[in-house]
Design a protein around this motif. Structure first.
Motif, PDB file in Angstrom:
ATOM      1  N   THR A   1     -66.885 -39.767  58.861  1.00 19.14           N
ATOM      2  CA  THR A   1     -66.926 -40.435  59.762  1.00 19.14           C
ATOM      3  C   THR A   1     -65.307 -40.504  60.522  1.00 19.14           C
ATOM      4  OG1 THR A   1     -65.830 -41.925  57.618  1.00 19.14           O
ATOM      5  CG2 THR A   1     -67.435 -41.785  57.806  1.00 19.14           C
ATOM      6  N   TRP A   2     -64.768 -40.066  60.579  1.00 23.12           N
ATOM      7  CA  TRP A   2     -63.192 -39.284  61.145  1.00 23.12           C
ATOM      8  C   TRP A   2     -63.637 -39.027  62.208  1.00 23.12           C
ATOM      9  CZ3 TRP A   2     -58.635 -39.653  59.966  1.00 23.12           C
ATOM     10  CH2 TRP A   2     -57.948 -40.270  58.289  1.00 23.12           C
ATOM     11  N   ARG A   3     -63.178 -38.815  63.060  1.00 24.12           N
ATOM     12  CA  ARG A   3     -63.667 -38.899  64.360  1.00 24.12           C
ATOM     13  C   ARG A   3     -63.865 -37.423  64.959  1.00 24.12           C
ATOM     14  NH1 ARG A   3     -61.430 -39.871  69.074  1.00 24.12           N
ATOM     15  NH2 ARG A   3     -61.061 -37.803  69.974  1.00 24.12           N
TER      16      ARG A   3
ATOM     17  N   THR B   1     -68.196 -47.284  76.666  1.00 22.17           N
ATOM     18  CA  THR B   1     -67.289 -46.718  77.308  1.00 22.17           C
ATOM     19  C   THR B   1     -67.104 -45.217  76.986  1.00 22.17           C
ATOM     20  OG1 THR B   1     -65.825 -48.604  77.191  1.00 22.17           O
ATOM     21  CG2 THR B   1     -64.212 -46.662  77.904  1.00 22.17           C
ATOM     22  N   HIS B   2     -67.553 -44.984  75.690  1.00 26.32           N
ATOM     23  CA  HIS B   2     -67.345 -43.369  75.603  1.00 26.32           C
ATOM     24  C   HIS B   2     -68.736 -42.809  75.588  1.00 26.32           C
ATOM     25  CE1 HIS B   2     -64.541 -43.028  72.568  1.00 26.32           C
ATOM     26  NE2 HIS B   2     -64.360 -44.369  71.851  1.00 26.32           N
ATOM     27  N   LEU B   3     -69.482 -43.877  75.914  1.00 30.38           N
ATOM     28  CA  LEU B   3     -71.443 -43.525  77.128  1.00 30.38           C
ATOM     29  C   LEU B   3     -71.022 -42.730  78.212  1.00 30.38           C
ATOM     30  CD1 LEU B   3     -73.990 -45.435  75.130  1.00 30.38           C
ATOM     31  CD2 LEU B   3     -72.637 -42.918  74.416  1.00 30.38           C
ATOM     32  N   ARG B   4     -69.775 -43.400  78.632  1.00 30.89           N
ATOM     33  CA  ARG B   4     -69.732 -43.386  80.139  1.00 30.89           C
ATOM     34  C   ARG B   4     -68.973 -42.348  80.308  1.00 30.89           C
ATOM     35  NH1 ARG B   4     -68.352 -49.240  82.609  1.00 30.89           N
ATOM     36  NH2 ARG B   4     -70.086 -49.318  83.438  1.00 30.89           N
ATOM     37  N   GLY B   5     -67.952 -41.691  79.163  1.00 30.94           N
ATOM     38  CA  GLY B   5     -66.763 -40.408  79.111  1.00 30.94           C
ATOM     39  C   GLY B   5     -65.845 -40.942  79.960  1.00 30.94           C
ATOM     40  N   GLU B   6     -65.102 -42.183  79.217  1.00 26.93           N
ATOM     41  CA  GLU B   6     -64.028 -42.597  80.205  1.00 26.93           C
ATOM     42  C   GLU B   6     -63.311 -43.177  79.156  1.00 26.93           C
ATOM     43  OE1 GLU B   6     -66.026 -46.354  82.349  1.00 26.93           O
ATOM     44  OE2 GLU B   6     -66.690 -44.599  84.271  1.00 26.93           O
ATOM     45  N   ALA B   7     -63.294 -42.939  77.914  1.00 23.93           N
ATOM     46  CA  ALA B   7     -62.872 -43.503  76.827  1.00 23.93           C
ATOM     47  C   ALA B   7     -61.293 -42.795  76.324  1.00 23.93           C
ATOM     48  CB  ALA B   7     -63.231 -43.356  75.193  1.00 23.93           C
ATOM     49  N   GLY B   8     -61.241 -41.617  77.213  1.00 22.23           N
ATOM     50  CA  GLY B   8     -59.852 -41.327  77.738  1.00 22.23           C
ATOM     51  C   GLY B   8     -59.202 -40.166  76.408  1.00 22.23           C
ATOM     52  N   PRO B   9     -58.197 -40.093  75.648  1.00 19.91           N
ATOM     53  CA  PRO B   9     -57.208 -39.442  74.805  1.00 19.91           C
ATOM     54  C   PRO B   9     -59.540 -39.413  73.584  1.00 19.91           C
ATOM     55  CG  PRO B   9     -56.419 -40.445  75.331  1.00 19.91           C
ATOM     56  CD  PRO B   9     -57.231 -41.093  75.864  1.00 19.91           C
ATOM     57  N   ARG B  10     -58.882 -40.913  73.190  1.00 19.47           N
ATOM     58  CA  ARG B  10     -59.857 -40.740  72.068  1.00 19.47           C
ATOM     59  C   ARG B  10     -62.035 -40.482  72.683  1.00 19.47           C
ATOM     60  NH1 ARG B  10     -59.515 -45.924  74.058  1.00 19.47           N
ATOM     61  NH2 ARG B  10     -61.487 -47.053  73.632  1.00 19.47           N
ATOM     62  N   GLN B  11     -62.299 -39.810  73.458  1.00 18.96           N
ATOM     63  CA  GLN B  11     -62.849 -39.636  73.829  1.00 18.96           C
ATOM     64  C   GLN B  11     -63.829 -39.140  72.435  1.00 18.96           C
ATOM     65  OE1 GLN B  11     -65.391 -40.812  76.206  1.00 18.96           O
ATOM     66  NE2 GLN B  11     -67.271 -39.894  75.417  1.00 18.96           N
ATOM     67  N   ILE B  12     -65.144 -39.380  72.314  1.00 19.26           N
ATOM     68  CA  ILE B  12     -66.270 -38.292  71.188  1.00 19.26           C
ATOM     69  C   ILE B  12     -66.684 -37.613  72.894  1.00 19.26           C
ATOM     70  CG2 ILE B  12     -68.013 -38.538  69.754  1.00 19.26           C
ATOM     71  CD1 ILE B  12     -64.993 -39.324  69.123  1.00 19.26           C
ATOM     72  N   GLU B  13     -66.489 -37.246  72.245  1.00 26.09           N
ATOM     73  CA  GLU B  13     -66.764 -35.835  73.828  1.00 26.09           C
ATOM     74  C   GLU B  13     -68.722 -35.286  73.560  1.00 26.09           C
ATOM     75  OE1 GLU B  13     -65.358 -34.446  76.445  1.00 26.09           O
ATOM     76  OE2 GLU B  13     -63.465 -35.302  75.480  1.00 26.09           O
ATOM     77  N   GLY B  14     -69.200 -35.335  74.632  1.00 25.62           N
ATOM     78  CA  GLY B  14     -70.980 -35.551  74.831  1.00 25.62           C
ATOM     79  C   GLY B  14     -71.401 -36.997  74.451  1.00 25.62           C
ATOM     80  N   ALA B  15     -71.198 -38.142  74.156  1.00 27.45           N
ATOM     81  CA  ALA B  15     -71.586 -38.704  73.240  1.00 27.45           C
ATOM     82  C   ALA B  15     -72.691 -39.652  74.628  1.00 27.45           C
ATOM     83  CB  ALA B  15     -70.719 -40.280  73.054  1.00 27.45           C
ATOM     84  N   LYS B  16     -74.246 -39.569  73.628  1.00 25.22           N
ATOM     85  CA  LYS B  16     -74.927 -40.356  74.029  1.00 25.22           C
ATOM     86  C   LYS B  16     -76.141 -40.960  74.188  1.00 25.22           C
ATOM     87  CE  LYS B  16     -76.469 -35.382  76.303  1.00 25.22           C
ATOM     88  NZ  LYS B  16     -75.766 -34.851  76.357  1.00 25.22           N
ATOM     89  N   VAL B  17     -75.504 -41.625  72.123  1.00 23.99           N
ATOM     90  CA  VAL B  17     -76.219 -42.066  71.706  1.00 23.99           C
ATOM     91  C   VAL B  17     -75.624 -43.124  70.872  1.00 23.99           C
ATOM     92  CG1 VAL B  17     -78.405 -43.342  70.780  1.00 23.99           C
ATOM     93  CG2 VAL B  17     -78.432 -41.218  71.990  1.00 23.99           C
ATOM     94  N   GLY B  18     -74.437 -44.352  70.845  1.00 23.09           N
ATOM     95  CA  GLY B  18     -73.965 -44.707  69.910  1.00 23.09           C
ATOM     96  C   GLY B  18     -75.021 -46.055  69.305  1.00 23.09           C
ATOM     97  N   LEU B  19     -73.971 -47.055  68.322  1.00 24.80           N
ATOM     98  CA  LEU B  19     -73.963 -48.676  67.000  1.00 24.80           C
ATOM     99  C   LEU B  19     -73.264 -49.232  67.354  1.00 24.80           C
ATOM    100  CD1 LEU B  19     -76.772 -48.158  65.007  1.00 24.80           C
ATOM    101  CD2 LEU B  19     -74.486 -49.519  64.690  1.00 24.80           C
TER     102      LEU B  19
END
Lengths: 128, 398
Positions: free
Chosen positions: B326-328, B360-378
């Motif tokens: 569960t770490w980034r 914001t992650h799904l849009r790819g706009e989370a900057g340095p904390r971005q989870i790369e390639g995120a497509k689905v989230g809860l």
């Protein structure tokens, strides 16, 4: 003269807790309900809760509103299948003294007198 | 077939102390920025869902401040699930075909508020007179249980998996260590300093095993989202369609009867029910998620929700956390924002703020904390009482 802290604590002939048991599905709750939360049946019978149980979980409250004596231990005691929220008494409120799964028994104690001299009686569970 | 719903614009104010702004400044800032992000104005909005649990303002107060158009307002109050409930009101209106555009806003000012609950003891009466449904002769906080949320969730955590003895102080502190590490990358977080395990365990104890840094941070903040129907979205410029985030599931559930849940809130069953319904509605399973923002109002809560949300095998949350999942950098990043413990928890804002984080992650706009390639989230919240809100979001395929 004495009076229990809540009406589901019955002091005589020996202190015990009384739950409301649904006459249809046997769900047990404390306090007045208009219908059963499990099956919607509208009648209840009194259920005498066993006075011993197992401590399922707890917390030791160190920080509370002004006027509430801290620290104290409180938790959930399973008494013959029914969960009861109660403080754990008769033992210093430090983690070393409290174990999940320990056997406990109902205990009552005075909480103070009101202006008319009536003594309030509280309850908790203490280690067996 | 009811209408699909998308997030067209969304915003979260920085969480923290905003001494120079009142509740309406914060709500307005979030609402105006969300509408700007969506390229709409109050003239386009057809329904407003609004939550301000502790501040007492209404959606109408916000309208008077930024635009009075006569639209229906749903003022919602669902404890810590208030924001998610405001969002749900907008989703329902669009699904029902009553609106193409909805605005949901959650706001709170809580800096310096002390504990989440249990800050004030009731007055001791002069005479013992039984009152209420349990015939109580005095305020019960401290005498039969605690009204403090830190203590309540401590009991929930220590009861995990039939009171597994491995669910202990150090384990919960290590969960908080993760939150305080993640938030160092989040410029919107109320706290952005990493804390060592020793610092966390040595912090003042609130309710064992929760020290201060294992509790959600009371702070100021707001979040707002503009929702749009899929039909309307498809008439908008391609760039807006690409940045839009699909609301694949929107669920609000309350706690069904389980034995004992009137003695200790059963946040497990309600969260399991809500997440199962959400996965079913979205046609997505927990194995498909790239990130989750869950309701870590206290460290112990995060542990039980790994299990309740199906992020791990049933009963396996401790081992799951211990693998680093569960770490980034793990296989199932949880609360990469820092969560409620470190990002902060302005109550009514939280249920939209965690949707903002995922979107914001799904849009790819989370900057340095971005989870790369995120497509689905809860995004998940719990409001005591109890309510669970679960939203599953998907990146646009365009």
């Amino acid at each position: 003269m004495s009076i229990p802290i809540v009406d589901y604590l019955v002091l005589e002939p020996k202190p015990h807790l009384v739950a409301q048991e649904c006459t249809a599905c046997k769900a047990k709750v404390f306090g007045r309900h208009n219908a059963c939360p499990a099956c919607f049946n509208e009648s209840f019978a009194e259920y005498e809760v066993p006075t011993t149980g197992i401590l399922k979980t707890f917390t030791i409250v160190q920080f509370a509103a002004k006027g509430i004596p801290v620290p104290y231990t409180t938790g959930i005691v399973n008494c013959g299948g029914m969960d009861v929220a109660a403080n754990i008494t008769g033992v210093e409120a430090i983690p070393e003294n409290i174990t999940r799964g320990m056997e406990v028994q109902l205990a009552t104690f005075p909480l103070g007198k009101d202006a008319g001299g009536v003594e309030a009686i509280g309850f908790g569970f203490e280690p067996v | 077939m009811s209408e699909n719903v998308w997030i067209l614009g969304i915003h979260m104010t920085p969480f923290g102390k905003h001494a120079d702004k009142d509740v309406l400044d914060l709500a307005s800032e979030a609402a105006l920025a969300a509408m700007k992000d969506a390229n709409v104005t109050m003239k386009d909005i057809q329904i407003l869902g609004y939550g301000n649990l502790m501040g007492g303002t209404q959606g109408q107060s916000l309208q008077k401040n930024i635009g009075q158009t006569g639209i229906p307002v749903f003022n919602v109050s669902n404890a810590c699930a208030t924001g998610a409930t405001a969002l749900r009101a907008g989703v329902m209106a669009i699904k029902a075909g009553e609106a193409d555009y909805a605005l949901a806003v959650g706001v709170e000012k809580l800096s310096g508020a002390g504990l989440l609950t249990g800050n004030t003891a009731g007055a001791m009466p002069e005479n013992w007179t039984p009152k209420g449904r349990q015939g109580a002769i005095m305020p019960l906080d401290g005498y039969i249980g605690t009204t403090g949320m830190a203590g309540l969730f401590a009991q929930i955590g220590l009861a995990y998996n039939d009171s597994d003895p491995r669910a202990d102080f150090e384990l919960f502190a290590r969960i908080a260590e993760k939150s305080h590490s993640h938030s160092t990358l989040n410029p919107n977080a109320a706290y952005q300093k990493a804390m060592s395990l020793e610092q966390i365990m040595g912090d003042p104890m609130i309710s064992y095993p929760h020290t201060r840094s294992m509790c959600s941070a009371n702070c100021d903040g707001a979040a707002a989202a503009v929702l749009v129907s899929e039909t309307k979205l498809r008439t908008l410029p391609l760039e807006q369609q690409r940045r839009a985030v699909k609301v694949s599931a929107s669920i609000i559930a309350t706690d069904p009867w389980t034995p004992g849940n009137q003695e200790l809130a059963d946040v497990n069953t309600v969260t399991k029910n809500a997440s199962q319904a959400a996965y079913e509605q979205a046609g997505i399973g927990p194995e498909d998620l790239d990130l989750a923002e869950l309701h870590d109002c206290f460290a112990a809560a995060e542990l039980v929700h790994y299990d309740n949300l199906g992020l791990c095998a049933p009963g396996n949350a401790i081992d799951f956390f211990n693998t680093g999942a569960t770490w980034r950098t793990g296989k199932m990043p949880v609360n990469v924002s820092g969560g409620l413990m470190s990002k902060g928890h302005p109550i009514a804002a939280t249920g939209i703020a965690n949707v903002w984080e995922v979107a914001t992650h799904l849009r790819g706009e989370a900057g340095p904390r971005q989870i790369e390639g995120a497509k689905v989230g809860l995004a998940h919240v719990i409001g005591l009482g109890s309510t669970a809100g679960v939203h599953i979001l998907e990146k646009s395929g365009l």
